[in-house]
Design a protein around this motif. Structure first.
Motif, PDB file in Angstrom:
ATOM      1  N   ARG A   6      -0.470   1.388  -6.142  1.00 16.85           N
ATOM      2  CA  ARG A   6      -0.006   0.112  -6.680  1.00 16.85           C
ATOM      3  C   ARG A   6       1.267  -0.346  -5.968  1.00 16.85           C
ATOM      4  O   ARG A   6       1.434  -1.533  -5.660  1.00 16.85           O
ATOM      5  N   PHE A   7       2.149   0.596  -5.665  1.00 10.91           N
ATOM      6  CA  PHE A   7       3.389   0.259  -4.957  1.00 10.91           C
ATOM      7  C   PHE A   7       3.101  -0.267  -3.559  1.00 10.91           C
ATOM      8  O   PHE A   7       3.704  -1.267  -3.119  1.00 10.91           O
ATOM      9  N   GLU A   8       2.191   0.390  -2.834  1.00 11.34           N
ATOM     10  CA  GLU A   8       1.875  -0.049  -1.475  1.00 11.34           C
ATOM     11  C   GLU A   8       1.244  -1.442  -1.465  1.00 11.34           C
ATOM     12  O   GLU A   8       1.527  -2.256  -0.580  1.00 11.34           O
ATOM     13  N   LEU A   9       0.392  -1.716  -2.455  1.00 14.67           N
ATOM     14  CA  LEU A   9      -0.217  -3.048  -2.530  1.00 14.67           C
ATOM     15  C   LEU A   9       0.817  -4.116  -2.876  1.00 14.67           C
ATOM     16  O   LEU A   9       0.863  -5.183  -2.268  1.00 14.67           O
ATOM     17  N   GLN A  10       1.670  -3.813  -3.870  1.00 15.01           N
ATOM     18  CA  GLN A  10       2.672  -4.791  -4.278  1.00 15.01           C
ATOM     19  C   GLN A  10       3.680  -5.064  -3.171  1.00 15.01           C
ATOM     20  O   GLN A  10       4.195  -6.179  -3.058  1.00 15.01           O
ATOM     21  N   LYS A  11       3.928  -4.044  -2.360  1.00 13.48           N
ATOM     22  CA  LYS A  11       4.898  -4.188  -1.277  1.00 13.48           C
ATOM     23  C   LYS A  11       4.510  -5.307  -0.314  1.00 13.48           C
ATOM     24  O   LYS A  11       5.366  -5.980   0.260  1.00 13.48           O
ATOM     25  N   VAL A  12       3.200  -5.515  -0.156  1.00 10.67           N
ATOM     26  CA  VAL A  12       2.719  -6.554   0.750  1.00 10.67           C
ATOM     27  C   VAL A  12       2.319  -7.815  -0.014  1.00 10.67           C
ATOM     28  O   VAL A  12       2.728  -8.927   0.325  1.00 10.67           O
ATOM     29  N   TRP A  13       1.533  -7.629  -1.078  1.00 11.18           N
ATOM     30  CA  TRP A  13       0.971  -8.792  -1.776  1.00 11.18           C
ATOM     31  C   TRP A  13       2.009  -9.586  -2.568  1.00 11.18           C
ATOM     32  O   TRP A  13       1.758 -10.748  -2.911  1.00 11.18           O
ATOM     33  N   GLY A 228      -0.498  -4.865   9.599  1.00 13.13           N
ATOM     34  CA  GLY A 228       0.766  -5.142  10.279  1.00 13.13           C
ATOM     35  C   GLY A 228       1.944  -5.107   9.330  1.00 13.13           C
ATOM     36  O   GLY A 228       3.009  -4.563   9.660  1.00 13.13           O
ATOM     37  N   GLN A 229       1.770  -5.637   8.114  1.00 14.91           N
ATOM     38  CA  GLN A 229       2.864  -5.639   7.137  1.00 14.91           C
ATOM     39  C   GLN A 229       3.003  -4.277   6.464  1.00 14.91           C
ATOM     40  O   GLN A 229       4.104  -3.868   6.104  1.00 14.91           O
ATOM     41  N   LEU A 230       1.884  -3.573   6.281  1.00 18.41           N
ATOM     42  CA  LEU A 230       1.907  -2.320   5.528  1.00 18.41           C
ATOM     43  C   LEU A 230       2.510  -1.166   6.331  1.00 18.41           C
ATOM     44  O   LEU A 230       3.265  -0.356   5.791  1.00 18.41           O
ATOM     45  N   ILE A 231       2.185  -1.081   7.614  1.00 20.60           N
ATOM     46  CA  ILE A 231       2.598   0.083   8.413  1.00 20.60           C
ATOM     47  C   ILE A 231       3.557  -0.310   9.528  1.00 20.60           C
ATOM     48  O   ILE A 231       4.664   0.232   9.628  1.00 20.60           O
ATOM     49  N   THR A 232       3.140  -1.248  10.377  1.00 18.23           N
ATOM     50  CA  THR A 232       3.946  -1.568  11.553  1.00 18.23           C
ATOM     51  C   THR A 232       5.338  -2.056  11.169  1.00 18.23           C
ATOM     52  O   THR A 232       6.345  -1.655  11.765  1.00 18.23           O
ATOM     53  N   GLU A 233       5.426  -2.921  10.153  1.00 10.95           N
ATOM     54  CA  GLU A 233       6.722  -3.465   9.760  1.00 10.95           C
ATOM     55  C   GLU A 233       7.627  -2.374   9.203  1.00 10.95           C
ATOM     56  O   GLU A 233       8.827  -2.320   9.503  1.00 10.95           O
ATOM     57  N   ILE A 258      -3.968   4.233   2.888  1.00 11.14           N
ATOM     58  CA  ILE A 258      -5.382   4.098   3.263  1.00 11.14           C
ATOM     59  C   ILE A 258      -6.172   3.428   2.141  1.00 11.14           C
ATOM     60  O   ILE A 258      -6.973   2.510   2.380  1.00 11.14           O
ATOM     61  N   VAL A 259      -5.936   3.875   0.901  1.00 14.44           N
ATOM     62  CA  VAL A 259      -6.633   3.263  -0.232  1.00 14.44           C
ATOM     63  C   VAL A 259      -6.210   1.806  -0.382  1.00 14.44           C
ATOM     64  O   VAL A 259      -7.035   0.934  -0.732  1.00 14.44           O
ATOM     65  N   ALA A 260      -4.941   1.503  -0.110  1.00 13.27           N
ATOM     66  CA  ALA A 260      -4.466   0.120  -0.194  1.00 13.27           C
ATOM     67  C   ALA A 260      -5.197  -0.775   0.803  1.00 13.27           C
ATOM     68  O   ALA A 260      -5.533  -1.927   0.492  1.00 13.27           O
ATOM     69  N   VAL A 261      -5.445  -0.249   2.008  1.00 14.60           N
ATOM     70  CA  VAL A 261      -6.209  -1.013   3.010  1.00 14.60           C
ATOM     71  C   VAL A 261      -7.621  -1.286   2.497  1.00 14.60           C
ATOM     72  O   VAL A 261      -8.149  -2.404   2.642  1.00 14.60           O
TER      73      VAL A 261
END
Length: 761
Positions: A6-13, A228-233, A258-261
C-alpha cells in the motif's frame, strides 16, 4: 507486506502530477477510440450498428437471419434501380442501351423495387443507400458465418473422418505429418462445441473495444511512467542503499514493489478497457455477454466453449500478465543500471524488436514461431482466445494459446526472480547524474519575441505538438472521400454549363429541360387517368409509366437549378455551382466540429505551460524587476501563441479547399453570397471572397479565445497538469460530447462563433 504494498502504491499514485497523467491517458484513450473509429467515405456510422442491436434484441436466431437477409435483398434491389436510373440520366445512347440491358436481365428485381426507390423512405439505419448497403453487406456476411456454425463444426469432423478413412489404406510404415495431426487435433478440440448458446449480434462494438491498438500503447506507456517513478526516481535520490540495509529491505521491500507494478497494470488495464467497453456499448452497441463466444463472426473459429463475458475476463487477466512482464523488465533494468535512461532504452528496444517479429515475419515462414510467440502476439488477447491456430513444433501441433500462456508464465517467474536477485546482490544503488539532453543552440539576441518563441516552441516542445496536430488536421481534410452521387453529377454538369450571367441561350436550355420534365409529368397523369377510367389495367399502367419515371429520376436536382433561375429573374444575380461552397462553409458536413476539437486539444497541450514555466522556477520576481518588465513579457508570450494560432487555424482551410475543389469546382468567387440559396437570407449580399474572409476571421477570433482561455488558466493555476486538465474539461469535453450525439453541448463552447456558417440558412 500488505502495508508495504500500500505504501509503494501511494508513493506514486498520490502524486498530483502522476494522477494528472493517468487522467490524461484515460481521456486520450477515449479520444483516440472515437477518432480512429470515425466513419469515412461510405462507411456506416456507429449509431447504425447500435440501432441494429436494439432492433434484433428480441428476435430468435432464425428471425435475425430472415430480417438481415430481407434488408440486404432490398438494398441490393434498390442499388440496381439506382444504377439503371444513373445510366438513363447520362443522356447518351450507350448509357440508355446499358440501362436497358441491365433492367431486362434483372426485370423481376427492378419491377419489385422501382416504385419503392421512386417514393423513397427505404433507408432504415443510415442516410444514404451506399452506406445502407455497406452496412447490410457486412452484417449479412457476419450472420451467415454464425448461422452456419453447425455446418462449420460438421466440416471439421468430416475432414478428420476422411483422413481416418485414407489412413486405413496407407502402409503401416507410413509416417504421419503435421497436417494430418493438425486435422485430428482440430476435430478433437471442436468435438464438444455446439450452436446451442449462439446469440448473434453485430460485432462492431465488441471488436472496437477489445482490439484497440491505441489502448494497448497507452497501457504500455503507463507502465513506463509507473516504474520510472517507483524505482528510478527513488534510486536517483540514493535511497536504495538505505532501504536495503533495513530489516525487511532485502526481499520484502522489492517484493512489495513487484506487487505494486502488478496492481498498477491491473488498475490501468481495467480503467482503459472498461472505458472502451462503456464507449463501444453507448455508441455501437454490445449484445448479450452471456452468449457463447462463437456468436460473433470474428471469433466463430475459436475452440473455447466460453461465453463472451468469460472471453473478456480471460483477455483482461492475460493482458495484465503481459503488461506485468514489461514492468518486470523495466524494473530489472532500473535496479541493475546506474543510468536513468537505460530502462526506457531497453524497454523501447524490446518492444521494437518484438514489433518487427510480429509485423514482418509471414505466417507461412519457418520462423513463424517467433511471430506467434512474440510479445505483441501475446498482447493481442482477442486473437489468443478468439481464433484457432496450432503451431508446428517438431512436426506436432500445439495450441498457440497454450504455448503463449506457458511461455508467459515462465517469463514472469524468471522476471520476478531476476528482479529480486539483482536487488539482493547488485551494487549499483544510485543513479549517475549525467546530462545528455539534446537542445537546439541558442544564439544571443535582443529580440524578446524570438526569446519567448524559443522558450515556448523549442524548450517547451510546443513546436512538436503543433506539428503533430497540423498533420492530424491535414490528414482529416485530405482523407475525406467526396463521392458525388448520380444526381449530383447531373446537377454539376448542368450548373457548370449555366454558371455566370443569365443569357438567352441558358434560359432556353433551362426551359427545354423543364419541358422534358413537364412532358413526363403529363404522361404519368394521362396514364393514371386511363387506369382510373378502366381503359387499361393497373399493371399495364405501371409498365407504361416506367420510362417516364426514369425521365424524372433527376428532377429533385433540377429543382435546385430552378431555385437559382427564379431568384435571378426576381432579384438578379448569377448562376453558381454551389455544392463545393456548401461543403466549404460547413453546410453539408461536420468538419468544422472535428477541426475545432483538434485545435482545442492542440492549444491545450502546446500552451498549458506558457505562463506556468516561470512560476515553476520562481523567475517572475526577477523578471518583473528587469527593464522590459512583466507586462511586456506576457504580451510577447501572447504574440507568439497568436502567430501559432494563425497558422493552425488557416491550415484546415488550405487542405479542405484543395480536397473539395478537386471534386466540386468552386467558381464565381465574386458572386454575391445570396446567390447560394441557403444564404439568401444573409443580411448583406457580400461577394463570396469577402464572405470567405469573414468566415476565416470569425474562426481566428474563436481560436484566439481558446488560446486566451488556456493562457489565463496557466497563469491562474501555475501548474502544467492542472492547466491541461481544466483546459480539456472546459474546451474539449463539450465538443467530444457533441460529437458523440449530445448536440446541445456544442453551445457550451466557441462553436457558435467558429461554425456559424454551417448553422444559418
Amino acid at each position: 507486506m500488505t502495508a508495504l504494498i500500500r505504501f509503494e502504491l501511494q508513493k506514486v499514485w498520490r502524486k498530483g502530477s502522476f494522477l494528472s497523467l493517468m487522467v490524461l491517458l484515460l481521456l486520450l484513450n477515449i479520444f483516440l477510440l472515437w477518432y480512429l473509429n470515425q466513419p469515412t467515405g461510405d462507411e456506416p456510422p456507429l449509431s447504425a450498428y447500435k440501432a441494429v442491436c436494439q432492433d434484433i434484441s428480441g428476435m430468435t436466431e432464425h428471425e435475425k437471419l430472415t430480417y438481415i437477409s430481407d434488408l440486404k435483398e432490398q438494398a441490393d434491389g434498390l442499388s440496381l434501380v439506382e444504377q439503371v436510373q444513373s445510366l438513363y440520366g447520362q443522356g447518351s445512347e450507350a448509357g440508355d442501351s446499358l440501362a436497358e440491358q441491365l433492367k431486362e436481365s434483372n426485370s423481376d428485381i427492378y419491377e419489385k423495387y422501382e416504385e419503392l426507390y421512386r417514393t423513397g423512405g427505404y433507408l432504415v439505419y443510415t442516410d444514404s443507400l451506399t452506406k445502407e448497403r455497406s452496412l447490410l453487406d457486412e452484417l449479412y456476411e457476419e450472420i451467415s458465418a454464425v448461422s452456419g456454425y453447425d455446418d462449420y463444426l460438421a466440416s471439421v469432423q468430416k475432414n478428420s473422418s476422411q483422413l481416418g478413412g485414407i489412413s486405413i489404406f496407407q502402409s503401416s510404415t507410413a509416417e504421419e505429418n503435421f497436417g494430418s495431426r493438425n486435422i485430428a487435433k482440430s476435430a478433437a478440440d471442436h468435438a464438444g462445441l455446439s450452436s446451442e448458446n449462439i446469440r448473434w449480434f453485430p460485432s462492431k462494438g465488441m471488436t472496437m473495444a477489445v482490439e484497440s491498438q491505441a489502448t494497448d500503447l497507452l497501457l504500455l506507456l503507463s507502465v513506463f511512467l509507473f516504474v520510472g517513478q517507483l524505482i528510478t526516481e527513488e534510486k536517483g535520490k540514493g535511497l536504495f542503499a538505505i532501504t536495503r540495509s533495513t530489516k525487511r529491505g532485502l526481499w520484502a521491500d522489492m517484493g512489495a514493489r513487484i506487487v505494486a507494478v502488478l496492481i498498477h497494470g491491473g488498475v490501468v488495464c481495467l480503467l482503459l478497457y472498461g472505458s472502451n467497453l462503456i464507449y463501444a456499448s453507448s455508441m455501437a452497441g454490445i449484445g448479450n455477454l452471456s452468449a457463447s463466444l462463437q456468436s460473433l463472426a470474428p471469433y466463430v473459429e475459436s475452440s473455447f466453449p466460453i461465453s463472451l463475458a468469460t472471453f473478456l475476463a480471460l483477455g483482461l487477466i492475460t493482458k495484465i500478465g503481459v503488461v506485468f512482464l514489461l514492468g518486470l523488465l523495466l524494473a530489472a533494468c532500473a535496479v541493475y543500471s546506474s543510468h536513468s535512461f537505460i530502462p526506457q532504452l531497453v524497454g523501447i528496444g524490446f518492444l521494437g524488436l518484438n514489433w518487427i517479429l510480429y509485423a514482418f515475419i509471414p505466417s507461412y515462414s519457418h520462423l513463424n514461431l517467433l511471430k506467434h510467440l512474440s510479445y505483441f502476439s501475446m498482447l493481442r488477447t482477442d486473437t489468443l482466445f478468439g481464433t484457432y491456430l496450432n503451431l508446428n513444433i517438431m512436426g506436432f501441433p500445439f495450441s498457440r494459446t497454450s504455448c503463449s500462456l506457458v511461455l508467459l508464465a515462465i517469463l514472469l517467474s524468471v522476471g520476478i526472480v531476476a528482479v529480486l536477485l539483482l536487488f539482493r546482490y547488485g551494487n549499483r544503488l544510485s543513479i549517475n547524474q549525467t546530462s545528455g539532453y539534446f537542445h537546439l543552440p541558442f544564439h544571443p539576441h535582443n529580440s524578446l519575441f524570438r526569446h519567448e518563441g524559443y522558450k515556448i516552441l523549442i524548450a517547451n516542445r510546443g513546436l512538436l505538438i503543433l506539428l503533430a496536430f497540423a498533420i492530424l488536421l491535414g490528414w482529416n481534410a485530405l482523407g475525406k472521400n467526396y463521392t458525388p452521387s448520380a444526381g449530383e453529377q447531373y446537377y454539376q454538369s448542368m450548373m457548370l454549363s449555366l454558371e455566370g450571367e443569365l443569357t438567352e441561350e441558358k434560359e432556353a436550355s433551362i426551359k427545354a429541360e423543364q419541358s422534358r420534365y413537364d412532358e413526363a409529368f403529363a404522361q404519368i397523369e394521362r396514364i393514371d387517368q386511363m387506369v382510373a377510367e378502366g381503359s387499361i389495367s393497373e399493371n399495364a399502367g405501371d409498365s407504361m409509366k416506367e420510362p417516364w419515371y426514369s425521365e424524372l429520376a433527376f428532377y429533385p436536382w433540377f429543382q435546385r437549378v430552378q431555385t437559382q433561375y427564379e431568384r435571378i429573374l426576381s432579384d438578379g444575380g448569377v448562376f453558381i455551382y454551389d455544392t463545393g461552397y456548401l461543403y466549404l462553409f460547413g453546410q453539408m458536413d461536420d468538419d468544422f466540429l472535428i477541426n475545432l476539437l483538434l485545435i482545442s486539444l492542440c492549444f491545450s497541450f502546446a500552451f498549458a505551460n506558457v505562463m506556468a514555466m516561470e512560476d515553476s522556477k520562481g523567475l517572475w520576481g526577477l523578471l518583473s524587476a528587469t527593464k522590459l518588465g512583466r507586462k511586456r513579457i506576457v504580451r510577447h508570450k501572447w504574440m507568439v501563441c497568436s502567430v501559432a494560432c494563425l497558422g493552425i487555424t488557416l491550415l484546415p482551410w488550405f487542405f479542405r479547399g484543395l480536397s473539395i475543389s478537386s471534386v466540386y469546382p468552386m467558381g464565381e468567387i465574386w458572386a454575391g453570397i445570396q446567390s447560394i440559396p441557403q444564404y439568401q437570407g444573409f443580411p448583406v449580399n457580400l461577394p463570396l471572397i469577402l464572405f470567405l474572409m469573414l468566415t476565416v476571421l470569425s474562426q481566428l477570433i474563436s481560436t484566439q479565445l481558446i488560446c486566451a482561455v488556456v493562457l489565463l488558466i496557466s497563469k491562474w493555476r501555475k501548474n502544467y497538469f492542472q492547466t491541461l486538465f481544466l483546459a480539456l474539461l472546459l474546451l474539449a469535453a463539450p465538443l467530444v460530447l457533441a460529437q458523440m450525439g449530445i448536440s446541445i453541448m456544442r453551445w457550451f463552447s466557441v462553436w457558435p462563433l467558429y461554425g456559424w456558417t454551417g448553422m444559418i440558412g
